[in-house]
Design an enzyme around this catalytic site. Structure first.
Site, PDB file in Angstrom:
ATOM      1  CG  HIS A  43       7.241  18.497 -18.543  1.00  0.00           C
ATOM      2  ND1 HIS A  43       8.185  17.524 -18.880  1.00  0.00           N
ATOM      3  CD2 HIS A  43       7.281  19.850 -18.272  1.00  0.00           C
ATOM      4  CE1 HIS A  43       9.473  18.496 -17.144  1.00  0.00           C
ATOM      5  NE2 HIS A  43       8.675  19.352 -17.369  1.00  0.00           N
ATOM      6  CG  ASP A  91       9.035  14.584 -19.655  1.00  0.00           C
ATOM      7  OD1 ASP A  91       9.026  15.370 -20.949  1.00  0.00           O
ATOM      8  OD2 ASP A  91       8.974  15.178 -18.528  1.00  0.00           O
ATOM      9  N   GLY A 197      13.380  19.305 -17.131  1.00  0.00           N
ATOM     10  CA  GLY A 197      14.768  19.566 -17.805  1.00  0.00           C
ATOM     11  C   GLY A 197      15.919  19.413 -17.629  1.00  0.00           C
TER      12      GLY A 197
END
Length: 264
Positions: A43, A91, A197
């Site tokens: 994302h 993700d 992340g």
């Protein structure tokens, strides 16, 4: 050989820590998993922007560039299960660097766990990042100039799912925290650290492994919320396959990236 954090006069260094950047602006965290590859959350990747990574420093805007690396991203591989921010599955994004990072005491990859590795509930781990520092009673989030770290503990997925169900309208029967996710908590400290992340790193039998990648950025809104990460063991085989494939020849993943943007 995997890196390990080490101490100096200025604090602790996390040598796999990456700042993912667009036009020199920090957008997400990431972790170096191989001299030529960085792992982050899917994302974090938006459209076909020019991304680069900064390694080798705990400062967001370093003045002294000794040991600091700035490397453009050459290729981006999103996990095929990732369908955009609405359904946070798969993700995971792999970033192939334009040139492999030169390893030094400041720049070292973190080990990936084996697919069958089981991370026990209660294991002590560390979250690091420059972003999303929120006070418990404030909606403001700011980037910090210096890399932050927080000790967290692995939480049982079912317990984590119950916490998020209390705050959502979804019926209990629909799990929010899925099998490919892992939760970690610091038991309600006032600050919530970490970048989207960014790495969840755990020391297991003397080796530092990447247990998770911060996926649910909104989880930081309340300090007592557990952090929700992508469970790296569920993707170890896929990651290894991508790295091996890249060694055997170039690949065209740009169309996959464009396709995923269109589907969002």
């Amino acid at each position: 050989v995997c890196g390990k954090p080490w101490w100096s006069d200025v604090g602790r260094h996390w040598p796999w820590e990456v700042s993912l950047r667009v036009k020199h602006e920090h957008v997400c965290g990431g972790a170096l998993i191989d001299p030529g590859w960085v792992m982050t959350a899917a994302h974090c990747i938006q459209g076909t922007k020019e991304y680069s990574v900064m390694l080798g420093t705990s400062k967001l805007q370093p003045v002294d560039f000794t040991g600091v690396l700035l490397i453009p991203v050459r290729d981006i591989i999103l996990h095929p299960k990732y369908w955009g921010r609405t359904f946070i599955m798969g993700d995971v994004a792999l970033l192939q660097l334009h040139i492999p990072a030169t390893l030094s005491e400041y720049v070292q990859p973190i080990c990936l766990p084996e697919p069958n590795f089981h991370l026990r509930v209660g294991t002590q781990c560390w979250v690091t990042g420059w972003g999303q520092i929120k006070q418990r009673f404030s909606a403001n989030s700011t980037l910090t100039p210096e890399l932050q770290e927080a000790e967290v503990f692995i939480m049982d997925n079912k317990r984590c799912d119950r916490i998020y169900h209390k705050k959502s309208l979804f019926p209990r029967i629909i799990p929010l925290v899925l099998e490919d996710m892992i939760c970690a908590t610091n038991y309600g400290e006032n600050l919530c650290y970490g970048d989207s992340g960014g790495p969840l790193a755990c020391e297991v039998e003397g080796k530092w492994i990447l247990a998770g990648v911060l996926s649910w950025e909104k989880a930081c809104a309340k300090a007592q919320n557990p952090g929700v990460y992508i469970r790296v063991t569920k993707y170890s085989k896929w990651i290894k396959k991508q790295l091996d494939r890249a060694l055997s020849g170039p690949r065209a993943s740009t169309w996959l990236l464009l396709l995923s943007r269109l589907l969002q």
